[in-house]
Design a protein around this motif. Structure first.
Motif, PDB file in Angstrom:
ATOM      1  N   ILE A   1       0.851  -1.189   0.000  1.00  0.00           N
ATOM      2  CA  ILE A   1       0.000   0.000   0.000  1.00  0.00           C
ATOM      3  C   ILE A   1       0.888   1.240   0.000  1.00  0.00           C
ATOM      4  CG2 ILE A   1      -1.821   1.224   1.244  1.00  0.00           C
ATOM      5  CD1 ILE A   1      -2.626  -1.458   2.471  1.00  0.00           C
ATOM      6  N   ASP A   2       0.610   2.142  -0.927  1.00  0.00           N
ATOM      7  CA  ASP A   2       1.388   3.375  -1.007  1.00  0.00           C
ATOM      8  C   ASP A   2       1.187   4.215   0.248  1.00  0.00           C
ATOM      9  OD1 ASP A   2       2.256   2.645  -3.501  1.00  0.00           O
ATOM     10  OD2 ASP A   2       0.662   3.726  -4.566  1.00  0.00           O
ATOM     11  N   GLU A   3       2.216   4.940   0.602  1.00  0.00           N
ATOM     12  CA  GLU A   3       2.140   5.795   1.786  1.00  0.00           C
ATOM     13  C   GLU A   3       1.098   6.899   1.621  1.00  0.00           C
ATOM     14  OE1 GLU A   3       5.990   7.284   2.577  1.00  0.00           O
ATOM     15  OE2 GLU A   3       6.854   5.347   3.128  1.00  0.00           O
TER      16      GLU A   3
ATOM     17  N   GLY B   1      -5.975   4.048   2.132  1.00  0.00           N
ATOM     18  CA  GLY B   1      -6.356   2.707   2.558  1.00  0.00           C
ATOM     19  C   GLY B   1      -7.417   2.077   1.687  1.00  0.00           C
ATOM     20  N   SER B   2      -8.235   2.893   1.014  1.00  0.00           N
ATOM     21  CA  SER B   2      -9.297   2.356   0.167  1.00  0.00           C
ATOM     22  C   SER B   2      -8.842   2.167  -1.272  1.00  0.00           C
ATOM     23  CB  SER B   2     -10.515   3.286   0.203  1.00  0.00           C
ATOM     24  OG  SER B   2     -10.182   4.568  -0.307  1.00  0.00           O
ATOM     25  N   ASP B   3      -7.703   2.753  -1.665  1.00  0.00           N
ATOM     26  CA  ASP B   3      -7.208   2.597  -3.023  1.00  0.00           C
ATOM     27  C   ASP B   3      -6.784   1.150  -3.269  1.00  0.00           C
ATOM     28  OD1 ASP B   3      -7.583   5.284  -3.418  1.00  0.00           O
ATOM     29  OD2 ASP B   3      -5.531   5.825  -2.866  1.00  0.00           O
ATOM     30  N   PHE B   4      -7.009   0.707  -4.501  1.00  0.00           N
ATOM     31  CA  PHE B   4      -6.663  -0.662  -4.836  1.00  0.00           C
ATOM     32  C   PHE B   4      -5.153  -0.763  -5.023  1.00  0.00           C
ATOM     33  CE2 PHE B   4      -6.627  -4.613  -7.232  1.00  0.00           C
ATOM     34  CZ  PHE B   4      -7.638  -5.313  -6.614  1.00  0.00           C
ATOM     35  N   PRO B   5      -4.454  -1.653  -4.314  1.00  0.00           N
ATOM     36  CA  PRO B   5      -2.993  -1.741  -4.440  1.00  0.00           C
ATOM     37  C   PRO B   5      -2.579  -2.266  -5.812  1.00  0.00           C
ATOM     38  CG  PRO B   5      -3.827  -3.478  -3.011  1.00  0.00           C
ATOM     39  CD  PRO B   5      -4.984  -2.583  -3.304  1.00  0.00           C
ATOM     40  N   ASP B   6      -1.455  -1.744  -6.328  1.00  0.00           N
ATOM     41  CA  ASP B   6      -0.935  -2.164  -7.626  1.00  0.00           C
ATOM     42  C   ASP B   6      -0.069  -3.409  -7.526  1.00  0.00           C
ATOM     43  OD1 ASP B   6      -2.189  -0.042  -8.844  1.00  0.00           O
ATOM     44  OD2 ASP B   6      -0.426   1.269  -8.768  1.00  0.00           O
TER      45      ASP B   6
END
Length: 629
Positions: A184-186, A190-195
């Protein structure tokens, strides 16, 4: 300095509800290394140590094994604590409610097919039928149960979808969240879909096959599209994927070859047009499946920085080496299912047991005390006073035993049944407290007396806390319920399945059925009155009856059966339209063939109406006697 050095660090995070247990949170706020060795593995990121330990602790509550973990800190005496399965019962109850009685994939507009909905409705019905057929083949209800039980008990569940070329369909797998490591990007909330997502777990040593302890990691990475690759080997003869190069010519050296359907834009970037998109994409998903020997992993490393030169890559059923294999899809086929709506900036859900763990600890202690008290009640404590007979000082009590006492002898029994009754009452109070805290009313647990509810309204009020609980949990799952059928459609198109050729990716959703007992008679009367007053459509009425558990498998087919017997409505339709074909279509029948009208014969020109008949009867203009008429 000594005062501050001995102060305990207070850690407040998504897992701080377990801080009350010394086994979980030591002086530095970290889990006990002996009880949770998996969380302290060298490859586990520091941010995931408390999460993995929390999963193991919750699993112990679900499996009646908290005493086994507690023994690492409190010794073997901890194993004497009783655990009678109350946490597991709570998990099973909440899981059944959040799932509902049935689960169905629906596509909006499919209900209008065959009823003047046009080609869009026919397409929606076809997509819905294909999705439901896939759900039957892939045992979707069982997969849902697996994920939901993980989500309810541990706080998180995970789906993984992939195209199976051998079976020619999309496969659905479920993973324990302890194997799930999203990057997870800093800057993410938290709701963004991880790449980039890893699935990782350790493989134990296999002495029979002479295999050491290993670590397996499966990675899905959304990244820029690169040139085409194929199976190859590196300098150490290790199987890897290598870039495919063109044959060199006199004018031009060897160049990387683009993949099928890929093009170069003016900036030199590779683009690809996917079947489900109208705009070209610069991204694709890569799959890597590799194994490392634990002896080759030296700190400092974690799951996202393993040495790739030590990796041994797996091979799929088509013989392709899984070293950044291009999957030809612009999304990561992993769905994370949080049990609750995450806090702002958080990715993880919260277990349904989190807020009641301390009550369960008290309940376990009371059950242990009750078990010990019942032993003294069944075998009472006896005190014998007086002069011993024949020097006897030891007695064994049992049914039918007779004691001979000396002069002034007496037997006194210590009554403990009152203590046992109080302990049992305390156990009932703790169970009620746990149910109240977890928002599980007695009627939902099946422990209430049905006679106390004299109407559906009373039952509805009693189920109020459960309604709010399930409403919030289903809200947390709403995105996953929409994303699952969307990914299935895209993967079928990526696999070029002939049944999905030319079909668009339509919005679909996994619908969950009713979860509470309902006053069916009251709902039926409500639906009947609203239908007769013309306030709701027949489709809405049928859907409402489905929600309360009426045995209606297919709403569209049920409506067709009802229309086929609605002769009064058909008569009104005939009066309004005057079109027999429309009426026959409404009844689901074929319109009768209309007889052809007889040809119209016009009289010859110059004759008055009726004169033609007279000419035929008297061609000479005379009557029967030859005279003029």
């Amino acid at each position: 300095m000594g005062l501050f050095a001995s102060a305990k660090a207070v850690v407040i995070d998504a897992w701080s509800w377990l801080n009350y247990k010394p086994l979980y949170s030591d002086q530095l706020g970290m889990p006990n290394r002996r009880a949770f060795p998996e969380a302290h593995a060298t490859w586990v990121p520091a941010a995931d140590e408390r999460r993995l330990a929390a999963y193991k602790m919750l699993k112990a509550y679900d499996g009646n094994q908290v005493a086994e973990l507690t023994a690492f800190r409190d010794g073997d005496e901890a194993r004497e604590r009783r655990e009678f399965g109350d946490p597991s019962m709570f998990v099973d109850t909440i899981t059944s409610h959040v799932l509902g009685e049935e689960q169905t994939i629906t596509v909006p507009g499919a209900e209008k097919a065959g009823d003047g909905g046009g080609p869009d409705a026919e397409t929606a019905e076809k997509v819905q039928t294909l999705l439901r057929e896939w759900a039957d083949e892939e045992l979707l209800p069982m997969r849902l149960l697996q994920v939901e039980r993980k989500a309810v008990s541990l706080g998180d569940g995970v789906y993984l979808l992939h195209w199976d070329g051998d079976k020619q369909r999309v496969r659905l797998k479920t993973f324990d969240p302890g194997f799930y490591f999203p990057i997870i990007d800093e800057d993410s909330d938290g709701s963004d879909f991880p790449d980039r997502i890893h699935f990782a777990w350790e493989l134990p040593e296999d002495k029979a096959r002479r295999l050491p302890a290993r670590l397996r990691r499966i990675t899905y990475h959304l990244d820029w599209i690169r040139p085409q690759t194929a199976n190859g080997v590196d300098r150490t003869s290790r199987p890897v994927r290598a870039t495919v190069m063109s044959d060199p010519t006199d004018d031009q050296p060897a160049q990387p070859i683009l993949g099928r359907g890929d093009t170069l834009d003016p900036n030199g970037s590779i683009t690809r047009l996917y079947p489900w998109s109208e705009q070209p994409s610069y991204k694709t998903c890569y799959l890597t499946d590799a194994i490392w020997e634990l002896g080759d992993l030296k700190a400092p490393i974690d799951i996202d920085s393993l040495p790739m030169d030590k990796a041994h890559f797996a091979t799929n059923s088509q013989g392709e080496i899984l070293d950044q294999l291009d999957l030809y899809q612009d999304f990561v086929p992993v769905i994370h299912v949080p049990n609750t709506v995450p806090e702002p900036g958080e990715h993880w859900g919260q277990s349904s047991l989190a807020k009641v763990l301390q009550v369960f600890d008290e309940l376990s202690g009371s059950d242990t005390d009750s078990s010990r008290a019942s032993a003294t009640t069944g075998s009472p404590i006896l005190a014998i006073s007086g002069k011993a007979v024949n020097g006897q000082t030891q007695y064994t009590a049992g049914p039918g035993m007779v004691f001979t006492l000396g002069e002034g002898g007496a037997i006194t029994s210590v009554e403990t049944s009152g203590n046992l009754a109080e302990l049992r009452n305390h156990v009932h109070d703790l169970k009620d407290r746990a149910a109240t805290t977890a928002r599980l009313p007695a009627v939902a647990l099946g422990t209430s007396d049905p006679a106390q509810f004299t109407s559906g309204y009373q039952l509805e009020l009693a189920l109020g806390p459960l309604d709010s609980l399930i409403s919030g949990m289903r809200l947390a799952r709403d995105h996953a319920d929409r994303l699952l059928p969307k990914m299935v459609q895209r993967l079928f198109q990526a696999g070029q399945h002939p049944d999905w050729a030319g079909l668009p990716v339509l919005p679909a959703k996994l619908m969950r059925g009713a979860y509470t007992p309902t006053d069916k008679a009251a709902v039926l009367a409500e639906v009947k009155d609203a239908r007769e007053a013309g306030l709701i459509s027949l489709e809405t009425a049928i859907r409402r009856l489905q929600e309360i558990g009426w045995p209606i498998e297919d709403a569209e087919e049920e409506i067709k059966r009802i229309d086929a017997r609605s002769f009064e409505d058909a008569r009104n339709l005939a009066d309004a339209l005057g079109n027999p074909k429309e009426v026959a279509s409404f009844l689901g029948r074929k319109a009768p063939d209309e007889p052809e009208a007889p040809a119209v014969v016009l009289p010859p020109a110059g004759l008055n109406p009726g004169q033609e008949d007279l000419e035929e009867a008297h061609p000479n203009g005379s009557g029967e006697g030859g005279g003029n008429t």
